[in-house]
Scaffold this motif. Structure first.
Motif, mmCIF file in Angstrom:
data_model
loop_
_atom_site.group_PDB
_atom_site.id
_atom_site.type_symbol
_atom_site.label_atom_id
_atom_site.label_comp_id
_atom_site.label_asym_id
_atom_site.label_seq_id
_atom_site.Cartn_x
_atom_site.Cartn_y
_atom_site.Cartn_z
ATOM 1 N N UNK A 122 49.209 45.965 35.684
ATOM 2 C CA UNK A 122 50.236 45.531 36.645
ATOM 3 C C UNK A 122 49.659 44.544 37.655
ATOM 4 N N UNK A 123 48.437 44.836 38.150
ATOM 5 C CA UNK A 123 47.810 43.976 39.162
ATOM 6 C C UNK A 123 47.509 42.597 38.582
ATOM 7 N N UNK A 124 46.929 42.565 37.372
ATOM 8 C CA UNK A 124 46.558 41.268 36.776
ATOM 9 C C UNK A 124 47.818 40.468 36.461
ATOM 10 N N UNK A 125 48.831 41.151 35.874
ATOM 11 C CA UNK A 125 50.083 40.453 35.559
ATOM 12 C C UNK A 125 50.771 39.978 36.831
ATOM 13 N N UNK A 126 50.528 40.662 37.925
ATOM 14 C CA UNK A 126 51.154 40.300 39.206
ATOM 15 C C UNK A 126 50.378 39.245 39.975
ATOM 16 N N UNK A 127 49.350 38.686 39.351
ATOM 17 C CA UNK A 127 48.629 37.584 39.990
ATOM 18 C C UNK A 127 47.428 38.020 40.824
ATOM 19 N N UNK A 128 47.157 39.317 40.866
ATOM 20 C CA UNK A 128 45.940 39.754 41.572
ATOM 21 C C UNK A 128 44.760 39.646 40.596
ATOM 22 N N UNK A 129 43.571 39.773 41.089
ATOM 23 C CA UNK A 129 42.388 39.621 40.229
ATOM 24 C C UNK A 129 41.336 40.632 40.696
ATOM 25 N N UNK A 130 41.554 41.969 40.389
ATOM 26 C CA UNK A 130 40.715 43.021 40.994
ATOM 27 C C UNK A 130 39.355 43.185 40.304
ATOM 28 N N UNK A 131 38.664 42.056 40.120
ATOM 29 C CA UNK A 131 37.424 42.069 39.336
ATOM 30 C C UNK A 131 36.311 42.804 40.086
ATOM 31 N N UNK A 132 36.251 42.623 41.361
ATOM 32 C CA UNK A 132 35.194 43.284 42.136
ATOM 33 C C UNK A 132 35.412 44.799 42.127
ATOM 34 N N UNK A 133 36.655 45.198 42.365
ATOM 35 C CA UNK A 133 36.964 46.641 42.430
ATOM 36 C C UNK A 133 36.672 47.342 41.108
ATOM 37 N N UNK A 135 34.422 46.356 38.801
ATOM 38 C CA UNK A 135 33.143 45.887 38.240
ATOM 39 C C UNK A 135 32.060 46.948 38.157
ATOM 40 N N UNK A 136 32.383 48.189 38.565
ATOM 41 C CA UNK A 136 31.366 49.248 38.543
ATOM 42 C C UNK A 136 31.573 50.255 37.420
ATOM 43 N N UNK A 137 32.303 49.849 36.378
ATOM 44 C CA UNK A 137 32.535 50.764 35.254
ATOM 45 C C UNK A 137 31.225 51.161 34.595
#
Ligand code: NAD
Length: 308
Positions: A122-133, A135-137
């Protein structure tokens, strides 16, 4: 020709195999119509159920002619097995037939929850880019899987996890440390407490019996490693779900996948909505196209043999 009553869904080709030799009533909705179920049960020489039909009390009393109860699955907690035995009714489960589906569900959940990268659609499709959040997988290889209940499903899950490079430890109340299965699989036999405190992922594969009811209570969840993942595909009443939700919200647990519940369907529960890293599914880990075929044909074959 015997009267066979099937109260929940079964592969229709397996139903046809039974109907070729016997008088079959196949009604997947019968489980929800207790008065009609009781009437039909009185005539049944074979009753075939999944996990929703409660074969006890009034239904068991109605089974005056019944010789066999076929269970399209493995857990027998919906069947009064000793009550059936007392009436001379043989109970036949589909042992092992859906183990692969459950094991694949556990492995998929493990990888999704450790990685934590699959909740951003939902976030990516909505134009957000939560890569930092995100990135700790964590990788799955090298992590420790703790299997509680080392039977058909526990062993299959262990083999798949080893194939991914996981270390596997198992606790089974009925297996001694020198049991052959530990040598054959290379899985470390563990005490329950050690497993809980060391595993990165804990997965439950025990039946619902007196000794497992309430097994995973708040204290055992608190004793898990910080950031660990908990997976329950076994039965409701084994894991304390409010304690899981609290541990996910506090960050003590890193994720949980829950397929089975105290009450099914699960009543709406706001404490579980928007709970971080929680995967819920409606008791389907053992239910796939292939498992349904295997379970249905195994029960049809066993019923035909017992009637021969
Ligand atoms: P299984 O009988 O092959 O294995 C169960 C294991 O649990 C046995 O080795 C037994 O010794 C062990 N055990 C019993 N009591 C224990 C305890 N107190 N502590 C630790 N171990 C204990 O059964 P299985 O085919 O592996 O299935 C396990 C359970 O999974 C079933 O009873 C069923 O409830 C559940 N299940 C769920 C689904 C689903 O769709 N969610 C599908 C299949 C099975």
């Amino acid at each position: 020709m015997a009267r066979i009553v099937i109260t929940e869904f079964m592969d229709e080709r397996a139903v046809a195999q039974l109907a070729a030799a016997h008088d079959v009533l196949y009604d997947p909705l019968l489980v929800d119509d207790m008065p009609r179920l009781i009437t039909e049960a009185q005539k049944a020489e074979v009753l075939i159920v999944r996990n929703r039909t409660q074969v006890r009390n009034a239904l068991l009393a109605a089974l005056g002619k019944c010789r066999v109860v076929g269970r399209l699955g493995v857990g027998l907690d919906n069947i009064d097995v000793s009550g059936c035995e007392a009436k001379g009714i043989e109970v036949i489960p589909a042992t092992g037939a859906n183990a692969l589906s459950v094991a694949e569900y556990v492995i998929a959940s493990t990888m999704m929850l450790l990685r934590g990268a699959f909740t951003a659609t939902e976030a990516v499709a909505g134009g957000q880019w939560p890569r930092t959040a995100l990135g700790n997988g964590r990788e799955t290889a090298g992590k420790t899987l703790g299997v509680i209940g080392f039977g058909s499903i526990g062993q299959m899950t262990a083999r798949m996890a080893q194939g991914l490079g996981m270390k596997v430890m198992a606790f089974d109340a009925l297996l001694r440390a020198d049991a052959e299965v530990f040598k054959q699989t290379g899985v470390a036999c563990s005490s329950l407490d050690k497993l809980i405190s060391e595993a990165d992922v804990v997965t439950l594969h025990v039946p619902l019996v007196d000794s497992t009811r309430g097994l995973f209570n708040a204290a055992r969840i608190a004793a898990m490693k910080k950031g660990a993942v908990l997976i329950n595909t076994s039965r409701g009443h084994i894991v304390d779900l409010p304690a899981v939700a609290a541990a996910l919200r506090s960050g003590h647990l890193g994720g949980a996948a829950i397929d089975v519940f105290d009450a099914e369907p699960l009543p709406a529960d706001t404490s579980l909505q928007n709970c971080p890293n929680l995967l819920l599914s409606p008791h389907i880990s053992g239910v796939t196209f292939e498992a349904n075929e295997r379970v249905s044909f195994m029960i049809a074959d066993k019923v035909l043999r017992s009637l021969a």
